[in-house]
Design an enzyme around this catalytic site. Sequence first.
Site, PDB file in Angstrom:
ATOM      1  N   HIS A  24       0.840  -1.206   0.000  1.00 44.57           N
ATOM      2  CA  HIS A  24       0.000   0.000   0.000  1.00 44.57           C
ATOM      3  C   HIS A  24       0.875   1.257   0.000  1.00 44.57           C
ATOM      4  O   HIS A  24       0.600   2.215  -0.723  1.00 44.57           O
ATOM      5  CB  HIS A  24      -0.882   0.066   1.258  1.00 44.57           C
ATOM      6  CG  HIS A  24      -1.914  -1.007   1.380  1.00 44.57           C
ATOM      7  ND1 HIS A  24      -2.087  -1.743   2.528  1.00 44.57           N
ATOM      8  CD2 HIS A  24      -2.840  -1.452   0.498  1.00 44.57           C
ATOM      9  CE1 HIS A  24      -3.090  -2.594   2.361  1.00 44.57           C
ATOM     10  NE2 HIS A  24      -3.559  -2.449   1.132  1.00 44.57           N
ATOM     11  N   SER A 135      -2.980  -7.668   3.202  1.00 48.65           N
ATOM     12  CA  SER A 135      -3.216  -7.479   4.643  1.00 48.65           C
ATOM     13  C   SER A 135      -3.647  -8.792   5.291  1.00 48.65           C
ATOM     14  O   SER A 135      -3.295  -9.082   6.433  1.00 48.65           O
ATOM     15  CB  SER A 135      -4.302  -6.426   4.868  1.00 48.65           C
ATOM     16  OG  SER A 135      -3.899  -5.181   4.372  1.00 48.65           O
TER      17      SER A 135
END
Length: 175
Positions: A24, A135
Amino acid sequence: MHKREAIMKRAIYPGSFDPVTNGHMDIIRRSANIVDELYVGVLNNSAKNSLFSAEERVSMLEEMTADLPNVHIVSFDGLLVDFARKIHATIIIRGLRAVTDFEYELQIAQTNHVEYDQIETIFLTSSLQYSYLSSTIVKEFAAYGGDISHFVPTQLIDRIYQKYGIEKGEHHHEQ
Ligand code: PNS
């Protein structure tokens, strides 16, 4: 000439960011170089079980992007297109890791475009070293005390382990 100069490109990079990963961060840094203003939109979905609260995710992202003056962290709920409209963003940024992301992302992008024809989705291909990262995988590793030091910003490592009751120094990386 003048007309061109007046156009400010504001983009939103939406996601769950539970927690934010190095993948990210890579997309955030690269897109902040492309657009004038980047809003990182943290999805605050009460129906979705998240490890970190929306407030925690926002503050972690704020900490990690403190050196990027054109990046703003916000949380949103409801439809992404409605939020994009509200903040006058005309670009949605998404990262593409592998071909498996493609079908889903294409579907969302096309639907969002139908809902709001002023919005364009721009895909950045993830840097190769992050193409496997998610994640979900970070959480899975952390839950079992696995080494997550290559996956997330260093400052966040202990905060993630703490969510699983693993204290500083107990996990692999520090041993
Ligand atoms: O990081 P994620 O979980 O892949 O992000 C998904 C996200 C937040 C971009 C997507 O779920 C979303 O936009 N949710 C808001 C609700 C919405 O607009 N849904 C329509 C598109 S699925």
